[in-house]
Design an enzyme around this catalytic site. Structure first.
Site, PDB file in Angstrom:
ATOM      1  N   ASP A 184      18.299  42.243  51.107  1.00 16.27           N
ATOM      2  CA  ASP A 184      18.706  43.439  50.384  1.00 16.27           C
ATOM      3  C   ASP A 184      17.897  44.656  50.803  1.00 16.27           C
ATOM      4  O   ASP A 184      18.397  45.790  50.775  1.00 16.27           O
ATOM      5  CB  ASP A 184      18.539  43.210  48.877  1.00 16.27           C
ATOM      6  N   ASN A 240      19.343  51.833  44.626  1.00 18.40           N
ATOM      7  CA  ASN A 240      18.925  50.975  43.510  1.00 18.40           C
ATOM      8  C   ASN A 240      18.493  51.779  42.295  1.00 18.40           C
ATOM      9  O   ASN A 240      19.195  51.828  41.303  1.00 18.40           O
ATOM     10  CB  ASN A 240      17.803  50.032  43.948  1.00 18.40           C
ATOM     11  N   ASP A 270       5.205  52.997  29.536  1.00 24.78           N
ATOM     12  CA  ASP A 270       4.751  52.901  30.925  1.00 24.78           C
ATOM     13  C   ASP A 270       5.614  53.712  31.881  1.00 24.78           C
ATOM     14  O   ASP A 270       5.194  53.974  33.009  1.00 24.78           O
ATOM     15  CB  ASP A 270       4.737  51.439  31.375  1.00 24.78           C
ATOM     16  N   THR A 277      20.371  44.598  38.889  1.00 23.74           N
ATOM     17  CA  THR A 277      19.740  43.282  39.051  1.00 23.74           C
ATOM     18  C   THR A 277      18.377  43.383  39.712  1.00 23.74           C
ATOM     19  O   THR A 277      17.835  42.361  40.129  1.00 23.74           O
ATOM     20  CB  THR A 277      20.658  42.368  39.888  1.00 23.74           C
ATOM     21  N   ALA A 278      17.815  44.584  39.793  1.00 21.27           N
ATOM     22  CA  ALA A 278      16.501  44.764  40.421  1.00 21.27           C
ATOM     23  C   ALA A 278      15.455  45.094  39.353  1.00 21.27           C
ATOM     24  O   ALA A 278      15.308  44.371  38.379  1.00 21.27           O
ATOM     25  CB  ALA A 278      16.594  45.851  41.490  1.00 21.27           C
TER      26      ALA A 278
END
Length: 533
Positions: free
Chosen positions: A297, A376, A406, A417-418
């Site tokens: 990826d 992404n 944070d 999905t990351a």
């Protein structure tokens, strides 16, 4: 008298001809100087060389003059902006007024048409001619992106028994739908989004079940991008280049690093082409018909970052540790490429975010750093600071929330999905057009992730009362510092990344989360327990 008293004495305020000037307080308004003249006068005083032995209060007076000059400049810019906004509202008012007049004419013609159809006056050919003559009128009121009810609400001949003896019936109220984004109409066709049936609104599918790409002419040029420092990838690349050249007669582009490796291996690969500088990279989309990636990826992300505009279709082969976006296996690359080059092929349009950084000292939003395209996510975090981040978030200039924690992740659906998933965000199909708004370890338990529509523009600002700086990174690269007053602006980019599918978009997505994430993988419940009687 010292120098400060001589500068402030009334005798020095008179003109050279002995006439004293009239103060603004005596007149009651600023009729002697415009804002621009005042600013110029202040600037002349500021730019005078400092006097020897100047007192402390003159320094304070100079700083005050600088503040006044800055305020005057802002007032002048605000006045110009207000005038431009007023002119725009006036233009919109005139257009709306003209549109209403045209609507009234069309409605009156429509009533006349209804009377003709009910009373039976004229033949069918006359009614058709009348309808054709007034078709242009309807186009004037609606436009390409608008939907008018009177265009489609005529349901044919009415039931004569259900109407009074006056041979007239009550028309359903006319209405119009239009799609706008920040006041500008989109280029979607109306019948692709919403349809009418007897006055009721029904939504149509915004896109087909699966997007298919069919070649109008055979591909001629292929770009091959590889993961570095991998012997297996280097061997596969050399085999694929030889096969595409000898069997498919294609032009081959590779990276300068890869060309050096191939020509070092054998002089046979001297036919491969590459680029020299960044200007050549910007023009690659005009030369390349198809892209083949050999890696994971990360290689797909690197490929997308090379193209600042349109992206050719990408065929990603899985040669990495993850495979959310790489459905093809390298063992059967000849079969896959044969099918893709012949076409048609199923593709997934992966949306990208377009980002700009606007510094506090910028005079306008046009002075920015960008655009930066990400496939992404964009991550704003606190970096090495021990303090929580303090970020003000806006959606189309409407305040959303203040992020304390944070950090914050603005992700595409391809990036769901990351990092966003690791921070508690949802998994979303990559072809769903949206922006994921995911906090990182928020200081409030009620702060849950959001999925926003694709047309919004998000602005994240570091407020002036923030205890520390923030840091922003784009797809894990290009890390930049955000100081107090700096802003990050993100919106959906107009150029998606098309990636080829092995089966189809949904099938590849479900298989990737099952194989890579082991989604909902568990042992089946034992069947030897108690049963219902």
């Amino acid at each position: 008298m010292n120098k400060s008293e001589s500068l402030m004495s009334p005798s020095n305020s008179s003109s050279s001809n002995g006439n004293t000037s009239v103060s603004p307080a005596e007149n009651g308004f600023l009729d002697s100087f415009s804002l621009l003249d005042s600013e110029k006068a202040v600037q002349e005083i500021i730019q005078q060389p400092p006097l020897h032995g100047i007192d402390d209060h003159l320094i304070e007076f100079s700083e005050a003059l600088r503040t006044v000059a800055k305020a005057l400049r802002r007032v002048t810019e605000g006045k110009a902006s207000a005038q431009a906004e007023a002119a725009e509202w006036k233009r919109k008012y005139e257009l709306e007024k003209e549109r209403n007049l045209r609507m009234e004419k069309v409605l009156s013609l429509g009533e006349h048409f209804s009377e003709l159809s009910v009373d039976g006056a004229g033949s069918l050919e006359d009614q058709r001619a009348f309808s054709d003559d007034n078709s242009d009128q309807c186009d004037l009121c609606s436009g390409k992106d608008d939907i008018c009810a009177h265009e489609v609400l005529r349901d044919g001949e009415p039931d004569m028994d259900s109407f009074p003896s006056t041979n007239k019936f009550t028309r359903k109220a006319s209405f119009k739908l239009s799609w706008c984004c920040k006041g500008e109409k989109s280029d979607r066709y109306k019948h692709d989004v919403v349809s009418f049936e007897k006055g009721n609104i029904t939504t149509a599918e915004r896109s087909s079940k699966q997007i298919s790409l069919k070649w109008e002419s055979p591909p001629q040029t292929v770009l091959i991008l590889t993961k570095p420092n991998s012997i297996s990838v280097r061997i596969l690349c050399s085999e694929m280049v030889r096969w595409l050249k000898e069997q498919k007669k294609l032009n081959i582009f590779v990276e300068p690093r890869v060309k050096s490796e191939l020509t070092t291996e054998s002089s046979y690969y001297s036919f491969v082409q590459t680029w020299q500088d960044d200007k050549d990279v910007l023009m690659l989309h005009t030369k390349v018909d198809l892209i083949v990636t050999l890696g994971g990826d990360g290689t797909v992300l690197w490929t997308a970052s090379m193209f600042k505009g349109p992206v050719p279709p990408i065929v990603p082969f899985s040669l990495g540790s993850l495979g959310f976006m790489t459905p093809f296996h390298s063992e059967h690359y000849r079969d896959y490429l044969n099918s893709i080059l012949r076409g048609p092929m199923s593709i997934t349009l992966r949306h990208r975010l377009q980002c700009h950084i606007i510094r506090d000292e910028a005079k306008s939003e046009y002075e920015n750093e960008g655009p930066i395209l990400v496939l992404n996510e964009v991550t704003i975090d606190r970096g090495i600071s021990s303090f929580l981040t303090n970020l003000e978030c806006y959606s189309d200039d409407s305040f959303v929330t203040c992020v304390q924690g944070d950090g914050l992740i603005l992700s595409t659906t391809s990036g769901s999905t990351a990092y966003s998933l690791a921070a508690g965000g949802s998994m979303v199909h990559p072809q769903v057009p949206g922006i994921l708004f995911t906090p990182i370890c928020p200081h409030s338990l009620s702060f849950r992730p959001l999925i926003l529509p694709e047309h919004v523009t998000l602005r994240v600002v570091v407020p002036f009362n923030s205890r520390s700086h923030a840091w922003v990174s784009f797809d894990g690269k290009g890390r930049k510092q955000l100081g107090s007053g700096d802003a990050l602006v993100c919106s959906m980019a107009p150029w998606p990344v098309p990636t080829a599918c092995q089966v189809d978009s949904t099938g590849d997505f479900l298989r990737s989360i099952q194989d890579v994430l082991h989604w909902n993988l568990r042992k089946t419940q034992s069947s030897d327990g108690p049963r219902d009687s």
